[in-house]
Design a protein around this motif. Sequence first.
Motif, PDB file in Angstrom:
ATOM      1  N   LEU A   1     -41.613   8.641  69.576  1.00 47.83           N
ATOM      2  CA  LEU A   1     -40.422   9.410  69.925  1.00 47.83           C
ATOM      3  C   LEU A   1     -39.326   8.421  70.298  1.00 47.83           C
ATOM      4  O   LEU A   1     -39.461   7.665  71.264  1.00 47.83           O
ATOM      5  CB  LEU A   1     -40.716  10.357  71.082  1.00 47.83           C
ATOM      6  CG  LEU A   1     -41.697  11.484  70.757  1.00 47.83           C
ATOM      7  CD1 LEU A   1     -42.088  12.246  72.006  1.00 47.83           C
ATOM      8  CD2 LEU A   1     -41.102  12.434  69.725  1.00 47.83           C
ATOM      9  N   VAL A   2     -38.242   8.421  69.529  1.00 44.67           N
ATOM     10  CA  VAL A   2     -37.200   7.425  69.706  1.00 44.67           C
ATOM     11  C   VAL A   2     -35.841   8.114  69.761  1.00 44.67           C
ATOM     12  O   VAL A   2     -35.544   9.011  68.973  1.00 44.67           O
ATOM     13  CB  VAL A   2     -37.251   6.378  68.566  1.00 44.67           C
ATOM     14  CG1 VAL A   2     -37.115   7.027  67.199  1.00 44.67           C
ATOM     15  CG2 VAL A   2     -36.207   5.302  68.751  1.00 44.67           C
ATOM     16  N   GLN A   3     -35.036   7.703  70.728  1.00 45.15           N
ATOM     17  CA  GLN A   3     -33.702   8.270  70.909  1.00 45.15           C
ATOM     18  C   GLN A   3     -32.704   7.130  71.079  1.00 45.15           C
ATOM     19  O   GLN A   3     -32.826   6.314  71.994  1.00 45.15           O
ATOM     20  CB  GLN A   3     -33.660   9.185  72.132  1.00 45.15           C
ATOM     21  CG  GLN A   3     -32.311   9.845  72.370  1.00 45.15           C
ATOM     22  CD  GLN A   3     -32.320  10.744  73.595  1.00 45.15           C
ATOM     23  OE1 GLN A   3     -33.240  10.684  74.418  1.00 45.15           O
ATOM     24  NE2 GLN A   3     -31.292  11.569  73.740  1.00 45.15           N
ATOM     25  N   VAL A   4     -31.719   7.057  70.201  1.00 40.63           N
ATOM     26  CA  VAL A   4     -30.694   6.021  70.254  1.00 40.63           C
ATOM     27  C   VAL A   4     -29.563   6.491  71.158  1.00 40.63           C
ATOM     28  O   VAL A   4     -29.022   7.592  70.982  1.00 40.63           O
ATOM     29  CB  VAL A   4     -30.156   5.717  68.844  1.00 40.63           C
ATOM     30  CG1 VAL A   4     -29.072   4.644  68.911  1.00 40.63           C
ATOM     31  CG2 VAL A   4     -31.289   5.264  67.928  1.00 40.63           C
ATOM     32  N   THR A   5     -29.201   5.679  72.103  1.00 36.35           N
ATOM     33  CA  THR A   5     -28.151   6.028  73.057  1.00 36.35           C
ATOM     34  C   THR A   5     -26.841   6.345  72.339  1.00 36.35           C
ATOM     35  O   THR A   5     -26.391   5.597  71.477  1.00 36.35           O
ATOM     36  CB  THR A   5     -27.915   4.859  74.035  1.00 36.35           C
ATOM     37  OG1 THR A   5     -29.141   4.570  74.715  1.00 36.35           O
ATOM     38  CG2 THR A   5     -26.831   5.198  75.039  1.00 36.35           C
TER      39      THR A   5
ATOM     40  N   LEU B   1     -31.169  -1.646  68.770  1.00 36.22           N
ATOM     41  CA  LEU B   1     -30.666  -0.285  68.588  1.00 36.22           C
ATOM     42  C   LEU B   1     -30.021   0.281  69.837  1.00 36.22           C
ATOM     43  O   LEU B   1     -29.177   1.173  69.746  1.00 36.22           O
ATOM     44  CB  LEU B   1     -31.807   0.638  68.149  1.00 36.22           C
ATOM     45  CG  LEU B   1     -32.446   0.337  66.787  1.00 36.22           C
ATOM     46  CD1 LEU B   1     -33.589   1.308  66.527  1.00 36.22           C
ATOM     47  CD2 LEU B   1     -31.421   0.411  65.675  1.00 36.22           C
ATOM     48  N   GLY B   2     -30.423  -0.194  70.987  1.00 35.27           N
ATOM     49  CA  GLY B   2     -29.893   0.384  72.227  1.00 35.27           C
ATOM     50  C   GLY B   2     -30.521   1.739  72.494  1.00 35.27           C
ATOM     51  O   GLY B   2     -29.869   2.776  72.332  1.00 35.27           O
TER      52      GLY B   2
ATOM     53  N   GLU C   1     -29.344  -5.770  61.737  1.00 34.61           N
ATOM     54  CA  GLU C   1     -28.181  -5.778  62.625  1.00 34.61           C
ATOM     55  C   GLU C   1     -27.788  -4.334  62.864  1.00 34.61           C
ATOM     56  O   GLU C   1     -27.873  -3.496  61.951  1.00 34.61           O
ATOM     57  CB  GLU C   1     -27.015  -6.542  62.010  1.00 34.61           C
ATOM     58  CG  GLU C   1     -27.196  -8.043  61.997  1.00 34.61           C
ATOM     59  CD  GLU C   1     -27.130  -8.669  63.385  1.00 34.61           C
ATOM     60  OE1 GLU C   1     -26.630  -8.002  64.315  1.00 34.61           O
ATOM     61  OE2 GLU C   1     -27.586  -9.805  63.537  1.00 34.61           O
ATOM     62  N   ALA C   2     -27.394  -4.032  64.073  1.00 32.79           N
ATOM     63  CA  ALA C   2     -26.945  -2.696  64.437  1.00 32.79           C
ATOM     64  C   ALA C   2     -25.488  -2.784  64.865  1.00 32.79           C
ATOM     65  O   ALA C   2     -25.164  -3.494  65.815  1.00 32.79           O
ATOM     66  CB  ALA C   2     -27.810  -2.123  65.553  1.00 32.79           C
ATOM     67  N   VAL C   3     -24.618  -2.078  64.153  1.00 34.94           N
ATOM     68  CA  VAL C   3     -23.176  -2.125  64.405  1.00 34.94           C
ATOM     69  C   VAL C   3     -22.735  -0.752  64.885  1.00 34.94           C
ATOM     70  O   VAL C   3     -22.921   0.243  64.189  1.00 34.94           O
ATOM     71  CB  VAL C   3     -22.399  -2.521  63.145  1.00 34.94           C
ATOM     72  CG1 VAL C   3     -20.926  -2.724  63.472  1.00 34.94           C
ATOM     73  CG2 VAL C   3     -22.991  -3.795  62.524  1.00 34.94           C
ATOM     74  N   ARG C   4     -22.134  -0.717  66.070  1.00 30.94           N
ATOM     75  CA  ARG C   4     -21.740   0.555  66.674  1.00 30.94           C
ATOM     76  C   ARG C   4     -20.281   0.868  66.454  1.00 30.94           C
ATOM     77  O   ARG C   4     -19.430  -0.008  66.361  1.00 30.94           O
ATOM     78  CB  ARG C   4     -22.004   0.551  68.175  1.00 30.94           C
ATOM     79  CG  ARG C   4     -23.438   0.835  68.546  1.00 30.94           C
ATOM     80  CD  ARG C   4     -23.594   1.078  70.037  1.00 30.94           C
ATOM     81  NE  ARG C   4     -24.975   1.430  70.338  1.00 30.94           N
ATOM     82  CZ  ARG C   4     -25.443   2.671  70.365  1.00 30.94           C
ATOM     83  NH1 ARG C   4     -24.629   3.694  70.139  1.00 30.94           N
ATOM     84  NH2 ARG C   4     -26.715   2.909  70.650  1.00 30.94           N
ATOM     85  N   GLY C   5     -20.020   2.180  66.392  1.00 34.25           N
ATOM     86  CA  GLY C   5     -18.671   2.715  66.387  1.00 34.25           C
ATOM     87  C   GLY C   5     -18.698   4.053  67.092  1.00 34.25           C
ATOM     88  O   GLY C   5     -19.771   4.524  67.502  1.00 34.25           O
ATOM     89  N   PRO C   6     -17.566   4.713  67.257  1.00 36.58           N
ATOM     90  CA  PRO C   6     -17.555   6.019  67.922  1.00 36.58           C
ATOM     91  C   PRO C   6     -18.430   7.031  67.193  1.00 36.58           C
ATOM     92  O   PRO C   6     -18.158   7.394  66.052  1.00 36.58           O
ATOM     93  CB  PRO C   6     -16.075   6.425  67.860  1.00 36.58           C
ATOM     94  CG  PRO C   6     -15.325   5.152  67.677  1.00 36.58           C
ATOM     95  CD  PRO C   6     -16.220   4.270  66.850  1.00 36.58           C
ATOM     96  N   GLY C   7     -19.518   7.442  67.833  1.00 37.75           N
ATOM     97  CA  GLY C   7     -20.377   8.453  67.251  1.00 37.75           C
ATOM     98  C   GLY C   7     -21.206   7.997  66.074  1.00 37.75           C
ATOM     99  O   GLY C   7     -21.787   8.825  65.366  1.00 37.75           O
ATOM    100  N   VAL C   8     -21.315   6.695  65.841  1.00 40.13           N
ATOM    101  CA  VAL C   8     -22.078   6.201  64.694  1.00 40.13           C
ATOM    102  C   VAL C   8     -22.733   4.879  65.043  1.00 40.13           C
ATOM    103  O   VAL C   8     -22.190   4.070  65.796  1.00 40.13           O
ATOM    104  CB  VAL C   8     -21.175   6.053  63.445  1.00 40.13           C
ATOM    105  CG1 VAL C   8     -20.114   4.987  63.667  1.00 40.13           C
ATOM    106  CG2 VAL C   8     -22.000   5.720  62.203  1.00 40.13           C
ATOM    107  N   LEU C   9     -23.936   4.685  64.525  1.00 37.20           N
ATOM    108  CA  LEU C   9     -24.612   3.398  64.594  1.00 37.20           C
ATOM    109  C   LEU C   9     -25.071   3.069  63.181  1.00 37.20           C
ATOM    110  O   LEU C   9     -25.838   3.835  62.576  1.00 37.20           O
ATOM    111  CB  LEU C   9     -25.817   3.442  65.536  1.00 37.20           C
ATOM    112  CG  LEU C   9     -26.605   2.130  65.649  1.00 37.20           C
ATOM    113  CD1 LEU C   9     -25.766   1.066  66.347  1.00 37.20           C
ATOM    114  CD2 LEU C   9     -27.916   2.344  66.388  1.00 37.20           C
TER     115      LEU C   9
END
Length: 441
Positions: free
Chosen positions: A147-151, A114-115, A200-208
Motif C-alpha cells: 500500500l503506497v501513497q505519494v504525498t 517519491l516522497g 528521477e521524480a520531478v514534482r509540479g503542482p498536482g503532478v509527480l
Amino acid sequence: MVERAGRRGTWWMVGLVVLAVAAAGTTYSVLGRRAEEPATAGPPSPPVTRPSAAAGSSGPPGDKRMLAEIDAVLKTRASAVRTGQLAQFLQHLDPQNSALRRRHQQLFGNLRKLGLRHLSYRREGGWVPEPQPQHGSEARAFRVMMLVQVTGIDPAPRFVPLGYTFAERGGRWLLVDDDDLAGEQDRGTYREPWDLGPIEAVRGPGVLVVVPANERANGRRLVGEARRATPAVRAALKRSPAGVLVIAMADQRSMDTGWQTGGHPAAAVAVQNFSPVTAAATRFEVTGSRVVINPTERTKADRFLLAHEFTHAAMAPLGGKAPTWLVEGLAEYVEFRLTSRHGDHQRVADRRRTLLRQAIPAVRRLPTDNDFRGAYDEQSYGVSWIVVEYLADEYGISTLNALYADLARGPEDAAARERALRQHLDTSEAELVAAVKEYDG
C-alpha cells in the motif's frame, strides 16, 4: 494533434467486481477472478484476500511463529523506507543473494525519491510452497499487498500486488526472492517504475513525473505540459484530479502488453488506482488514476495527450461502468478544446467538418464498447467526440457530468443506459443520434 500513431486509452476493471454505491465514492466488492482475461485486459485488479488452499494462518504453532516473524519483517521494511534507514531495509534479505540485495537497494532509493506519505505491506492469509527448489523445501511463497501513497498526489494508499518468498536461515525468516508466481496473476506484464532501475521524480503542482535517472530534463518538460493540461480539464469539466502520478519510463515493462486499442499499443493509459476500504481489504474503491506513457512516446507526449488522460483520471472515481463512447468522447472533447485554444483552431475545425460530413451521416447508433477494440477505433473516437461536443453545447457541462456520474455507477445493460439518457436528456439513443446528425458544430 488529431491523429496519433498510438492511441491513448483508459482501462476499466471488467468482470471482476460488483459495484456498490457508497457516499465516499464508488466501492468495489471483490467476488472472484476470471480464469481467462481478454487480450485487451486492463490494469491489475484488486487482490482477492483469501487463504491459500495449501496453508493458512490457523496452522500449527510453527506456522504461527513463521507468520508472526514475516509480518514483523514486512513492518520493519516499511518503517525503514519511511525513515530513510537503508541498513534496516536490507537486514532481512538473504545475505547470499547478491542480485536480490542490489535490486532492493535500488528499490529503497527509488521509493525515497517519491516522497511517500504512507507505505505498508499486508501479507495474505495463506502461503504456498516455493516453486523454485533452489530456495529449499521449507521456503514459503506469499502474496503481499503493498500500500503506497505519494504525498500530494494520492488521496489514499493504492494497492500494488507483490509475490514474496521467505525462507528460514540461521533461525531467522528472511526474504529470499521477490519474483514469485504468487503475484503474477495480479501483475500481468506491467511493472511499477520503482522496479525498473534508477529513477528521477520531478514534482509540479498536482503532478509527480517519474522518469529514468538520466532523463530529468524530460521530466521537467512533462511537468510543464501537465501544468497547462490540468487547468484545461478543470475549465471544461468543472472538476480535475486531485493529483496524478505520470510515469514516463524507457523500459517497455512499464506498459502492460494488453494495453492496446485498435490493435496497436496505446500512446498513454490512465490506470485506475484501487484503495482498500475495509480493514480486511475485501472491498476496494477507485481513488484516482496514474498516467502511464508508452516508452516510445515519452519524449513526444504533450499537454494535449495529458489533458486527455487527466480527464480519465478526473472521472475515474465516479465509477467504471460508463459507456466507452462517453468516456473517450469526453476526453477527446477536453483535448480538442485545449488544442483549439492553443492556436490550432483550424485543424480542429477541419477535423470536425470531416466527421460531420463523412462519419456522422452513416451513424445508426452510438459506438459500442466493442467498437473501440477493433479496426475502426479511430472513427469511434471521432464520432464520440462529436456526440459529446453536441451534448456539451446543447445541455451544458453540468448535465453532461450528471449523466456521466449516473452511467458510471452502472449497470452496463442497454436498458439502464437508455433510462439514464431519458432521465438527464429527456431523449432516447435513437433521438440523440438523429439530433447529432443535425448538429453543425
